[in-house]
Design an enzyme around this catalytic site. Structure first.
Site, PDB file in Angstrom:
ATOM      1  N   THR A  95       0.829  -1.217   0.000  1.00  0.00           N
ATOM      2  CA  THR A  95       0.000   0.000   0.000  1.00  0.00           C
ATOM      3  C   THR A  95       0.863   1.266   0.000  1.00  0.00           C
ATOM      4  O   THR A  95       0.723   2.120  -0.883  1.00  0.00           O
ATOM      5  CB  THR A  95      -0.915   0.005   1.250  1.00  0.00           C
ATOM      6  OG1 THR A  95      -1.703  -1.185   1.201  1.00  0.00           O
ATOM      7  CG2 THR A  95      -1.825   1.212   1.254  1.00  0.00           C
ATOM      8  N   LYS A 100       6.496   1.987  12.195  1.00  0.00           N
ATOM      9  CA  LYS A 100       6.517   2.356  13.621  1.00  0.00           C
ATOM     10  C   LYS A 100       7.009   1.227  14.514  1.00  0.00           C
ATOM     11  O   LYS A 100       7.632   1.460  15.539  1.00  0.00           O
ATOM     12  CB  LYS A 100       5.146   2.837  14.082  1.00  0.00           C
ATOM     13  CG  LYS A 100       4.047   1.835  13.829  1.00  0.00           C
ATOM     14  CD  LYS A 100       2.676   2.492  13.814  1.00  0.00           C
ATOM     15  CE  LYS A 100       1.630   1.478  13.377  1.00  0.00           C
ATOM     16  NZ  LYS A 100       1.226   1.584  11.994  1.00  0.00           N
ATOM     17  N   VAL A 157       4.623   8.112  12.809  1.00  0.00           N
ATOM     18  CA  VAL A 157       3.615   8.557  13.782  1.00  0.00           C
ATOM     19  C   VAL A 157       2.703   9.576  13.114  1.00  0.00           C
ATOM     20  O   VAL A 157       3.172  10.608  12.634  1.00  0.00           O
ATOM     21  CB  VAL A 157       4.253   9.204  15.029  1.00  0.00           C
ATOM     22  CG1 VAL A 157       3.181   9.507  16.079  1.00  0.00           C
ATOM     23  CG2 VAL A 157       5.323   8.306  15.637  1.00  0.00           C
ATOM     24  N   GLY A 189       0.905   9.276  10.324  1.00  0.00           N
ATOM     25  CA  GLY A 189       0.693   9.148   8.878  1.00  0.00           C
ATOM     26  C   GLY A 189       0.992  10.423   8.126  1.00  0.00           C
ATOM     27  O   GLY A 189       2.150  10.776   7.918  1.00  0.00           O
ATOM     28  N   ILE A 218       0.310  13.514   9.079  1.00  0.00           N
ATOM     29  CA  ILE A 218       0.452  14.708   9.923  1.00  0.00           C
ATOM     30  C   ILE A 218       1.929  15.083  10.060  1.00  0.00           C
ATOM     31  O   ILE A 218       2.762  14.207  10.291  1.00  0.00           O
ATOM     32  CB  ILE A 218      -0.165  14.450  11.319  1.00  0.00           C
ATOM     33  CG1 ILE A 218      -1.649  14.112  11.173  1.00  0.00           C
ATOM     34  CG2 ILE A 218       0.031  15.656  12.233  1.00  0.00           C
ATOM     35  CD1 ILE A 218      -2.335  13.723  12.468  1.00  0.00           C
ATOM     36  N   GLY A 223     -11.476  -2.210   5.761  1.00  0.00           N
ATOM     37  CA  GLY A 223     -10.016  -2.186   5.655  1.00  0.00           C
ATOM     38  C   GLY A 223      -9.364  -1.288   6.693  1.00  0.00           C
ATOM     39  O   GLY A 223      -8.175  -0.999   6.607  1.00  0.00           O
ATOM     40  N   GLU A 226      -7.142  -4.715  11.022  1.00  0.00           N
ATOM     41  CA  GLU A 226      -6.525  -5.959  10.553  1.00  0.00           C
ATOM     42  C   GLU A 226      -7.392  -7.149  10.953  1.00  0.00           C
ATOM     43  O   GLU A 226      -8.228  -7.054  11.845  1.00  0.00           O
ATOM     44  CB  GLU A 226      -5.146  -6.138  11.216  1.00  0.00           C
ATOM     45  CG  GLU A 226      -4.220  -4.956  11.113  1.00  0.00           C
ATOM     46  CD  GLU A 226      -3.502  -4.891   9.784  1.00  0.00           C
ATOM     47  OE1 GLU A 226      -3.371  -5.942   9.124  1.00  0.00           O
ATOM     48  OE2 GLU A 226      -3.098  -3.783   9.391  1.00  0.00           O
ATOM     49  N   LYS A 277       3.752   4.527  19.073  1.00  0.00           N
ATOM     50  CA  LYS A 277       3.778   5.908  18.566  1.00  0.00           C
ATOM     51  C   LYS A 277       4.037   6.900  19.695  1.00  0.00           C
ATOM     52  O   LYS A 277       4.724   7.902  19.506  1.00  0.00           O
ATOM     53  CB  LYS A 277       2.466   6.216  17.857  1.00  0.00           C
ATOM     54  CG  LYS A 277       2.280   5.407  16.569  1.00  0.00           C
ATOM     55  CD  LYS A 277       0.857   5.556  16.067  1.00  0.00           C
ATOM     56  CE  LYS A 277       0.625   4.825  14.765  1.00  0.00           C
ATOM     57  NZ  LYS A 277      -0.827   4.773  14.433  1.00  0.00           N
ATOM     58  N   GLY A 317      -3.160   5.268   5.432  1.00  0.00           N
ATOM     59  CA  GLY A 317      -3.618   5.354   4.048  1.00  0.00           C
ATOM     60  C   GLY A 317      -2.455   5.548   3.091  1.00  0.00           C
ATOM     61  O   GLY A 317      -1.410   6.077   3.467  1.00  0.00           O
TER      62      GLY A 317
END
Lengths: 378, 378
Positions: free
Chosen positions: B10, B88, B115, B117, B119, B170, B173, B188, B285
């Site tokens: 991904t 992470k 940590v 994504g 941001i 999704g 998990e 994180k 994502g």
């Protein structure tokens, strides 16, 4: 780094005190109307004392206002000194000239604290633009009006008493028009648009409607719709066209902006890759603002040039494709309002989606005619 | 910049596609379990194909997991290549070793996407530390659990059906334990603590309690108190002592964190000068995460070294001075709970302020004994 500090008021004292604790920079000269022990021995009588001082490599301007700040910062840049400012009025009015002067003289110009006070806003816009394309931005860019709207919402208070309270707390100026009528937000939105979209725009082209005429009844009406009134800036770049507006907005309760308390700011941008990014923090105050001034100085030391807007292509603000529905409370009915009304409620109407520019022209005319009117987009 | 990309899932595909549109960097080699048209001609059979390639100066690791990611990234650093990771688990487990290897080999190591994504979290911590002293931090650091708590709050749904929905979308998990039991947040938080306070701490020392046993009744009970349950990370540095906890928390409705929707993250720090700064955005994502990986690459090109934690002083997590009141719903009553109870409500109790470490030990024992229990701090 040896610094000439222009202004030793709220922000200037903050900058001076933060720098005093560092050993990589020093404020060697200070221009100030008031001379006290903190600046004794460092007073610069005129701007020439600073720009002609070969030891000084960087000037920090925190005097406020366009003149003589512009002349002073220009002189510094022309003398080959870097410049950092927290002065949004200066940046909004003279952005292009200052960037050009910095570039011509191979020095840095930075102004992070000019929008959002303590929030790392312009620097994160700069960073995002290295990888992403910013598509839209906006938020709550003025703490005074957010304080007023929050207090009116939480306490049901009226506008005039809340404004008075804000003035007593030092959150609002004696002449509050720059805050409550929207020019302060318009300036910050214009600077943000320039940095985010890589253009030079004129703040005069941004339709701006403030909160001067909002009443406790408006806040109650919004609340009955499950909404909260805030003064909101918004801008978008779509198919090469830039739209930008400042106006009160009725936010739904799940909107983060509705929850921003007191005199805080929330600013956001949306990138094609990174999605929506929000930043909140103190939008003003001595140390929060001085903090970002010193961060700019560190960036200059780290050779970060800080030409926010490379190329500096001129662009117009064009809201002709932006349609919004409005809440309108008007003491007088008229043909135009009747023609755009979708729902008549008790004491106010909700309009069909209308062109933002059209509504702002209507509101301006109504206000000039002395009609008691308040409007906010939905 | 020539890049060896470890992993083409991904995030890896996102990184590859963003870089394809740039002319300052190129992915020349890809390690991937699946070989398709997108990587044809660039496949690296083993890590040696990458670390021995003199053209490659930088490795991007987006495989996930600690092994063999650690061995691969270590090999890259030892061969004088910069490394960027979004992993992470790797960073939380091997932060010290990786920083030391980067420093020894005079290359950069960066992990912004690990940590938050999308941001700009770790980078803004780095920036703040240049001028300010971070005193505390925390937030919502896991999108899966926030999605679950938001859905349970908004729809009154039960935990198991909401988890199932999250898995179908999704967002969770097949084995959801890393999210719902808190280890993902703990990692994180540990990375954030290290970056913010300039220390090396062990994630095992952070008391961690997840949302596995939360029920629709807990959400209703919280709501009757005007509160919203979220899984919250928090840490503080006070008088040289670092405290850090991960636990469900009953937030008041005026807390911005209560309004964070769906799978978004909100992270915040408080600086002595800058005050409280909040950041929100997508915490996971493809493109949001890949975006911050590419930002790290740009920073390396700009000679930003990225040793988040200089000196790397070891420190312990010590919560012995942190006292909090707890909401506790327990099927069984016992002496300890009775001794700390302040208010008995319908189906739950509110405790007096108790030591966080004490409550976490109690909860662990109760859970191990099979007692149906859920607790959240107030």
């Amino acid at each position: 780094m040896n610094i000439g500090l222009l202004g030793h008021g709220t922000i200037g004292i903050g900058v001076d005190r933060i720098i005093k604790k560092r050993n990589d920079m020093k404020v060697t000269r200070v221009m100030s109307l008031v001379v006290d022990d903190e600046i004794k021995g460092r007073l610069a009588e005129t701007i020439d004392d600073i720009v002609n001082d070969p030891e000084i490599d960087t000037v920090v301007e925190v005097m406020g206002g366009v003149h003589p700040a512009f002349e002073f910062v220009s002189a510094a840049l022309k003398h080959g000194k870097n410049a950092v400012t927290a002065n949004k009025a200066l940046v909004a009015a003279c952005y292009e000239e200052l960037l050009a002067l910095a570039e011509e003289n191979h020095v840095s110009f930075r102004c992070t604290a000019a929008v959002g006070g303590s929030i790392p806003w312009l620097v994160n816009i700069e960073r995002a633009n290295r990888v992403d394309r910013i598509e839209a931005l906006g938020g709550i860019m003025n703490g005074t009006t957010n304080f007023i709207m929050s207090a009116m919402t939480n306490e049901g208070a009226d506008f005039s008493e809340t404004l008075k309270k804000a003035q007593e707390l030092g959150y609002a100026e004696k002449d509050p028009s720059a805050d409550i009528d929207g020019p302060d937000v318009r300036r910050k939105l214009n600077i943000s648009v320039n940095a985010a979209f890589g253009v030079i725009t004129s703040e005069d082209e941004i339709p701006t409607y403030g909160i001067r005429s909002v009443t406790a009844a408006d806040v109650r009406n919004a609340s009955s719709m499950g909404r909260t009134i805030k003064l909101i800036a918004s801008a978008e770049m779509k198919d090469g066209v830039i739209s930008a507006v400042v106006e009160p907005t009725l936010l739904t309760s799940d909107d983060l902006k509705a929850a921003i308390p007191s005199n805080f700011n929330l600013v956001w941008y949306r990138g094609a890759y990174c999605g929506e990014q929000c930043f909140t923090g103190q939008g003003a105050g001595r140390f929060p603002t001085a903090y970002n001034v010193v961060e700019d100085l560190v960036d200059i030391q780290a050779q970060h040039p800080g030409f926010y807007t490379e190329g500096r292509k001129h662009a117009s603000i064009d809201n002709s494709n932006v349609l919004r529905s409005y809440y309108v409370r008007s003491a007088a009915s008229d043909e135009y309002l009747a023609s755009v009304t979708e729902t008549v409620c008790d004491g106010y109407v909700i309009t069909k989606p209308v062109r933002v520019s059209e509504m702002h022209e209507y509101l301006k005319k109504q206000t000039e005619n002395g009609n008691d009117i308040f409007a906010a987009s939905l």
